[in-house]
Design a protein around this motif. Structure first.
Motif, PDB file in Angstrom:
ATOM      1  N   THR A  69      29.218 -57.086  57.855  1.00 18.19           N
ATOM      2  CA  THR A  69      29.135 -57.661  59.202  1.00 18.19           C
ATOM      3  C   THR A  69      27.666 -57.970  59.512  1.00 18.19           C
ATOM      4  OG1 THR A  69      29.121 -55.403  59.997  1.00 18.19           O
ATOM      5  CG2 THR A  69      31.215 -56.579  60.098  1.00 18.19           C
ATOM      6  N   SER A 123      24.690 -60.554  61.642  1.00 23.36           N
ATOM      7  CA  SER A 123      24.454 -61.996  61.796  1.00 23.36           C
ATOM      8  C   SER A 123      24.325 -62.683  60.440  1.00 23.36           C
ATOM      9  CB  SER A 123      23.160 -62.245  62.579  1.00 23.36           C
ATOM     10  OG  SER A 123      23.223 -61.588  63.811  1.00 23.36           O
ATOM     11  N   PRO A 152      25.873 -62.716  57.425  1.00 19.32           N
ATOM     12  CA  PRO A 152      26.953 -63.419  56.704  1.00 19.32           C
ATOM     13  C   PRO A 152      27.761 -64.403  57.544  1.00 19.32           C
ATOM     14  CG  PRO A 152      27.615 -61.157  57.166  1.00 19.32           C
ATOM     15  CD  PRO A 152      26.260 -61.338  57.770  1.00 19.32           C
ATOM     16  N   LEU A 198      32.211 -52.859  54.697  1.00 21.23           N
ATOM     17  CA  LEU A 198      31.245 -51.778  54.483  1.00 21.23           C
ATOM     18  C   LEU A 198      31.360 -50.657  55.506  1.00 21.23           C
ATOM     19  CD1 LEU A 198      27.978 -53.792  53.817  1.00 21.23           C
ATOM     20  CD2 LEU A 198      29.019 -52.169  52.244  1.00 21.23           C
ATOM     21  N   TYR A 204      33.886 -53.748  64.359  1.00 24.16           N
ATOM     22  CA  TYR A 204      33.714 -54.640  63.213  1.00 24.16           C
ATOM     23  C   TYR A 204      35.053 -55.233  62.783  1.00 24.16           C
ATOM     24  CZ  TYR A 204      28.756 -53.553  62.610  1.00 24.16           C
ATOM     25  OH  TYR A 204      27.395 -53.463  62.779  1.00 24.16           O
ATOM     26  N   GLY A 235      24.092 -57.185  53.571  1.00 26.25           N
ATOM     27  CA  GLY A 235      22.905 -57.571  54.324  1.00 26.25           C
ATOM     28  C   GLY A 235      21.956 -56.395  54.173  1.00 26.25           C
ATOM     29  N   ILE A 236      20.830 -56.474  54.835  1.00 26.28           N
ATOM     30  CA  ILE A 236      19.896 -55.352  54.767  1.00 26.28           C
ATOM     31  C   ILE A 236      19.367 -55.074  56.172  1.00 26.28           C
ATOM     32  CG2 ILE A 236      17.914 -56.874  54.214  1.00 26.28           C
ATOM     33  CD1 ILE A 236      16.818 -54.619  52.430  1.00 26.28           C
ATOM     34  N   GLY A 237      19.248 -53.814  56.522  1.00 27.01           N
ATOM     35  CA  GLY A 237      18.642 -53.460  57.801  1.00 27.01           C
ATOM     36  C   GLY A 237      17.128 -53.595  57.680  1.00 27.01           C
ATOM     37  N   HIS A 297      18.358 -50.196  55.355  1.00 27.62           N
ATOM     38  CA  HIS A 297      19.717 -49.649  55.196  1.00 27.62           C
ATOM     39  C   HIS A 297      20.663 -50.676  54.570  1.00 27.62           C
ATOM     40  CE1 HIS A 297      21.055 -50.697  59.616  1.00 27.62           C
ATOM     41  NE2 HIS A 297      21.497 -51.625  58.803  1.00 27.62           N
ATOM     42  N   GLY A 348      24.943 -51.191  54.238  1.00 29.17           N
ATOM     43  CA  GLY A 348      26.047 -50.642  55.029  1.00 29.17           C
ATOM     44  C   GLY A 348      25.365 -50.032  56.230  1.00 29.17           C
ATOM     45  N   PHE A 349      25.751 -48.791  56.579  1.00 28.08           N
ATOM     46  CA  PHE A 349      25.021 -48.081  57.632  1.00 28.08           C
ATOM     47  C   PHE A 349      24.337 -46.865  57.027  1.00 28.08           C
ATOM     48  CE2 PHE A 349      27.245 -49.850  61.598  1.00 28.08           C
ATOM     49  CZ  PHE A 349      26.056 -50.351  62.126  1.00 28.08           C
ATOM     50  N   THR A 368      18.176 -48.831  64.459  1.00 28.42           N
ATOM     51  CA  THR A 368      19.422 -49.539  64.145  1.00 28.42           C
ATOM     52  C   THR A 368      20.216 -49.786  65.420  1.00 28.42           C
ATOM     53  OG1 THR A 368      19.502 -48.571  61.932  1.00 28.42           O
ATOM     54  CG2 THR A 368      21.584 -49.373  62.839  1.00 28.42           C
ATOM     55  N   ARG A 400      22.114 -56.010  70.688  1.00 30.38           N
ATOM     56  CA  ARG A 400      22.307 -57.408  71.111  1.00 30.38           C
ATOM     57  C   ARG A 400      23.782 -57.814  71.137  1.00 30.38           C
ATOM     58  NH1 ARG A 400      21.114 -57.626  65.631  1.00 30.38           N
ATOM     59  NH2 ARG A 400      22.068 -59.313  64.401  1.00 30.38           N
ATOM     60  N   LYS A 445      13.175 -59.499  58.453  1.00 28.99           N
ATOM     61  CA  LYS A 445      13.509 -58.797  57.206  1.00 28.99           C
ATOM     62  C   LYS A 445      12.380 -58.875  56.170  1.00 28.99           C
ATOM     63  CE  LYS A 445      17.516 -57.898  58.904  1.00 28.99           C
ATOM     64  NZ  LYS A 445      18.772 -58.504  58.551  1.00 28.99           N
TER      65      LYS A 445
HETATM   66  C1  GLP Z   1      24.051 -53.796  60.394  1.00 30.17           C
HETATM   67  C2  GLP Z   1      25.212 -53.560  59.410  1.00 30.17           C
HETATM   68  C3  GLP Z   1      24.790 -53.900  58.013  1.00 30.17           C
HETATM   69  C4  GLP Z   1      24.017 -55.193  58.084  1.00 30.17           C
HETATM   70  C5  GLP Z   1      22.670 -54.942  58.709  1.00 30.17           C
HETATM   71  C6  GLP Z   1      21.881 -56.193  59.025  1.00 30.17           C
HETATM   72  O1  GLP Z   1      23.793 -52.728  61.199  1.00 30.17           O
HETATM   73  N1  GLP Z   1      25.804 -52.269  59.413  1.00 30.17           N
HETATM   74  O2  GLP Z   1      25.916 -53.991  57.171  1.00 30.17           O
HETATM   75  O3  GLP Z   1      23.818 -55.721  56.806  1.00 30.17           O
HETATM   76  O4  GLP Z   1      22.791 -54.089  59.815  1.00 30.17           O
HETATM   77  O5  GLP Z   1      22.419 -56.887  60.096  1.00 30.17           O
HETATM   78  P1  GLP Z   1      22.072 -58.388  60.419  1.00 30.17           P
HETATM   79  O6  GLP Z   1      22.694 -59.204  59.358  1.00 30.17           O
HETATM   80  O7  GLP Z   1      22.681 -58.636  61.762  1.00 30.17           O
HETATM   81  O8  GLP Z   1      20.601 -58.488  60.418  1.00 30.17           O
END
Ligand code: GLP
Length: 244
Positions: free
Chosen positions: A36, A38, A40, A66, A80, A132-134, A138, A140-141, A161, A167, A202
């Motif tokens: 999940t 923004s 993807p 995830l 999600y 994705g990447i936090g 991170h 996933g979470f 996080t 948002r 990022k």
């Molecule tokens: C979120 C989700 C992750 C996601 C990441 C980045 O909290 N749990 O799976 O990859 O943070 O989010 P975004 O793509 O909105 O930057």
């Protein structure tokens, strides 16, 4: 790690779509790990278009997401489950019973986590996991400090996080403080991993990832140990944070 450099978010989404369409075509029963956030969304929009044009079908596709927030029912607009339904599932021909998202409102969350691991095994494992990447690294979470040996579990969310995800909610107080997340080992057991990285928020994380060290302080660094990882990264996420 195979790194594909692209210009912007659109190009990242296009390249990712090409890869997933190819996997959906070539695998008899594709098992997709989905994410999940923004990042993807552009990919999901394009997958819907591919479906509408008759280029792909999700009839034989199984999905495992995830993560999910603890305490949100499936029908909660911030869950999600709803995100995936809105952004992808309700627009395509996927079978409901082949969609898997952890139930963050389960009465016994421990049991839910074990059942999730079991379901992934039963499906034969994940063929391709989208990530994705936090900003803190991170996946996933799984926040910094999570053991690399972790399986699907209940995790605490870092303050940063919660702030980053506020948002999507009316107020930061509404953001759950815990989630059920696929574990790092679970993610690493996927046969292939596709990481999407876009935007200057990022850039720091991307620089750390490309530096190549592997440490539990930076969860995404474990991807350096996976044999089949593709990273699609745009120019903004590649800008050297030190140059700003
Ligand atoms: C979120 C989700 C992750 C996601 C990441 C980045 O909290 N749990 O799976 O990859 O943070 O989010 P975004 O793509 O909105 O930057």
């Amino acid at each position: 790690m195979h790194v594909i450099n692209v210009k912007n978010y659109e190009e990242m989404s296009e390249k990712a779509t090409d890869i997933l369409v190819h996997r959906i075509h070539s695998l008899e029963k594709p098992v997709l790990g989905l994410a999940t956030g923004s990042t993807p969304e552009g990919l999901y929009q394009r997958l819907i278009e591919e479906y509408e044009q008759g280029a792909i079908s999700f009839k034989h596709v199984t999905t495992f997401n995830l993560d999910e927030y603890v305490g949100l029912e499936q029908n909660d607009s911030n869950s999600y489950y709803q995100f995936m339904n809105e952004k992808l599932f309700r627009h395509v021909d996927i079978a409901m019973e082949r969609i898997h998202i952890p139930n963050g409102a389960a009465l016994d969350l421990g049991k839910e986590c074990d059942a999730y691991e079991h379901a992934i095994k039963q499906a034969g494992g994940i063929d391709i996991q989208l990530l994705g990447i936090g900003a803190n690294g991170h996946i996933g979470f799984n926040e910094p400090g999570t053991p690399f040996s972790s399986k699907t579990d209940i995790v605490d969310l870092e303050k940063t996080t919660i702030q980053a995800n506020a948002r999507f909610f009316h107020s930061i107080e509404e953001v759950p403080t815990q989630a059920v997340s696929m574990g790092i080992e679970t993610i690493m057991n996927s046969k292939e991993i596709l990481l999407l990285v876009s935007g200057e928020a990022k850039a720091d994380a991307m620089a750390k990832l490309l530096a190549g060290g592997v440490s539990e302080d930076f969860p995404a660094s474990i991807l350096n140990n996976h044999a089949n990882v593709t990273v699609i990264v745009d120019e903004a996420a590649l800008a050297d944070p030190k140059q700003k």
